[in-house]
Design an enzyme around this catalytic site. Sequence first.
Site, short mmCIF file in Angstrom:
data_model
loop_
_atom_site.label_atom_id
_atom_site.label_comp_id
_atom_site.label_asym_id
_atom_site.label_seq_id
_atom_site.Cartn_x
_atom_site.Cartn_y
_atom_site.Cartn_z
N GLN A 81 1.46 -1.29 -0.38
CA GLN A 81 -0.28 -0.10 0.10
C GLN A 81 0.75 0.89 0.41
O GLN A 81 1.82 0.69 0.14
CB GLN A 81 -0.51 -0.08 1.57
CG GLN A 81 -1.54 -0.90 0.67
CD GLN A 81 -2.89 -0.96 2.76
OE1 GLN A 81 -2.84 -1.87 3.36
NE2 GLN A 81 -3.81 0.16 2.96
N HIS A 82 0.59 2.53 -0.76
CA HIS A 82 0.69 3.45 0.07
C HIS A 82 1.91 4.11 -0.99
O HIS A 82 2.39 5.59 -0.90
CB HIS A 82 1.18 4.11 1.56
CG HIS A 82 0.63 3.16 2.32
ND1 HIS A 82 -1.49 3.92 2.38
CD2 HIS A 82 0.71 2.53 3.35
CE1 HIS A 82 -1.53 3.31 3.37
NE2 HIS A 82 -0.89 2.26 3.76
N ASP A 239 -2.43 -4.79 -0.21
CA ASP A 239 -1.95 -6.47 0.12
C ASP A 239 -3.15 -6.67 1.06
O ASP A 239 -3.52 -7.97 1.04
CB ASP A 239 -0.64 -6.44 -0.23
CG ASP A 239 0.05 -5.58 0.99
OD1 ASP A 239 -0.58 -4.51 1.58
OD2 ASP A 239 1.47 -5.73 1.66
O1 LIG Z 1 1.53 0.30 4.96
C1 LIG Z 1 0.79 -0.89 5.10
C2 LIG Z 1 -0.44 -0.96 5.49
O2 LIG Z 1 -1.04 0.73 5.82
C3 LIG Z 1 1.73 -1.99 4.53
O3 LIG Z 1 1.42 -2.97 5.62
C4 LIG Z 1 2.48 -2.12 3.60
O4 LIG Z 1 1.45 -2.30 2.68
C5 LIG Z 1 3.21 -3.02 2.77
O5 LIG Z 1 3.02 -4.73 3.28
P1 LIG Z 1 4.35 -5.30 3.43
O6 LIG Z 1 4.82 -5.29 1.86
O7 LIG Z 1 4.34 -5.87 4.46
O8 LIG Z 1 3.00 -6.71 2.92
#
Ligand SMILES: O=C(CO)[C@@H](O)[C@H](O)COP(=O)(O)O
EC number: 2.7.1.17
Length: 481
Positions: A81-82, A239
Site C-alpha cells: 500500500q501507499h 495487499d
Molecule cells: O503500509 C502498510 C499498511 O498500511 C503495509 O502493510 C504495506 O502494505 C506493506 O506491506 P508488506 O510488504 O509488509 O506486505
Amino acid sequence: MSAAEGPLVVGVDTSTQSTKALVVDAATGEVVASGQAPHTVSSGAGRESDPRQWWDALREALHQCGDAAREAAAVSIGGQQHGLVTLNERGEPVRPALLWNDVRSAPQARRLTEELGGAKFWAERTGSVPAASFTVTKWAWLAEHEPQALRATKAVRLPHDYLTERLTGEGTTDRGDVSGTGWWASGTETYDEEILAHVGLDPALLPRVVRPGEVAGTVRDSHDLPFAKGTLVAPGTGDNAAAALGLGLRPGTPVLSLGTSGTVYAVAKRRPTDPTGTVAGFADAHGDWLPLACTLNCTLAVDRVAALLGLDREAVEPAADVTLLPYLDGERTPNLPNASGLLHGLRHDTTAGQLLQAAYDGAVHSLLGALDLVLDEDADRSAPLLLIGGGARGRAWQQTVRRLSGRPVQVPEAKELVALGAAAQAAGLLTGEDPAAVARRWNTTRGPVLDAVERDEKTLARIAGVLSDAAPLLERSTDAH
Ligand SMILES: O=C(CO)[C@@H](O)[C@H](O)COP(=O)(O)O
Ligand SMILES: Nc1ncnc2c1ncn2[C@@H]1O[C@H](COP(=O)(O)OP(=O)(O)O)[C@@H](O)[C@H]1O
C-alpha cells in the site's frame, strides 16, 4: 493443457520485498503453479524502489509458473500500500517510488494534519490521520525536496495501479488501495478536492477508481508477459485488503499479518474514524471497511537482531527482564517515526537467546496493543487470531503471539494469502461471485488452531512501562538519520 476443473486465474502479490504469482484453479482454489522474484529497496534515510523492477519481477515470477500462466482467463494484482509512483508523459517513472516504510515525510504528515483542521478532521474526512506512510505526505515531501520531479509528473499511481496499468493501458485503482492515499474521502467515496488542492495535486493526474466486481480492463497487445490479449484484468487492491479477500474474512475476525510490515485488522461494517491515528480507516476491496494498525518493524527487524546476535531466528530463550523495542526503521504504531531500537534491562546473565525473544516480544506488543481498537465492540474477543504472512511460518512468532495475546491462534496452511485474494478477485470476475465467498469455497483458512495459553501480563506491562519512560528518547532522531 492443465488438468484443472475450472478456468485458471492468476493472483499477484507485489509486496515490499518480492513479487509472488499464483496460477489458481478457479473451481477448486488449487494452486497449479507459483513463482516469486525479489525486489531491492534502498537503505539509509529513505526507502525507495524502482517500479520497473516490480514489472521485471512479475515477468520472472510468471515465467516460473510455466505454461499454466498462459491459460489464465483473468488476472488481478495485489500490492504494497501507499507507495508514491510518479510517471512522466510516456508512463515512465520520473524517479523511484517512495515506499510506505519511508519515514522522511513525517514532518509533512504533522504539518498537513495541523494545516487542515487537525487529527479529528482527517479521521472524519479520510478515515485516517495521515502518518508518514500515507501517499499524501510523500507527495508533500516531494513538493518540498524535489519540485522538478513534481513538475515532470503527469500521472500519480500506487504500486498495484502501476502494474495494472502496464497490463491494460488504463489508469485505474480501487477503493481499498485508494483509501490509503490520504486524498480519498471515505464518507463520500470520492477524491477529496480540498485536500488535493491543498497539496497542489491535480485530480486529472489520478487514476479512475474501479468499483468492486467491475472489470478494470483487458490485457493489451504490447507487453512481455505470458497473457493472451483480451485476458480480463480485475481491479486489484492493496495487499492487506487482498489478504482479507483471500481469507474470505467476515466482520469481527481478527488477522495478524507478520511480514515486512506487521499489521492487525478486521473487516467492519462501520466506517472507521479514529482521531488518535492508531487505527487507519481503510476501505476493503469488497464494499465494507478494514480498520488496520501497522508497524514498520516486524520480520526484517527481528531477523536483523538474530543476525546481529549470530543466532538462528528460532533460537529464542524465555526473555527474563530484558526489554527490546525493535524500532530499527522508526515506528508507526506507536507513532514514533524518529525512533531507533532501544534495549533496557541488560545484565551479566542475559543470554543472546533472551535478547532475541525480547525482540519478538517488542514487535508483537505493538500489534496486540492495537488489536482491541480494530475490533467492533460486539466482536468475540476469544475467537482465534488468524496468523498470516511469512513470519506466521516461524514457531517463535507463533509462540510469542500466543503468549502475549492469550488467544487461540489459527495458522492457515495457504502461504500466499495476498496472491490468493487477488486470484479470488479474478475468479469472481469470471463467475460473478463475491471474491470473499470464492475464498471461503476454496477453504483458504484451513490450518491448525493452537490453543490459548495464559496471557503474559507481566511482560506486556514491562514493555509498556519502558515505552512510556523512554518516550523522550524515542521521539529523538539519531544523527545518521
Ligand atoms: O503500509 C502498510 C499498511 O498500511 C503495509 O502493510 C504495506 O502494505 C506493506 O506491506 P508488506 O510488504 O509488509 O506486505
Ligand atoms: N519460516 C519462517 N519463519 C519465520 N519467518 C519467516 C519464515 N519464512 C519467511 N519468514 C519471514 O517472512 C518475511 C517475508 O514475509 P512476507 O509476508 O512474504 O513479506 P512481504 O509480503 O512484506 O514482502 C521475511 O522477512 C522473513 O523474515
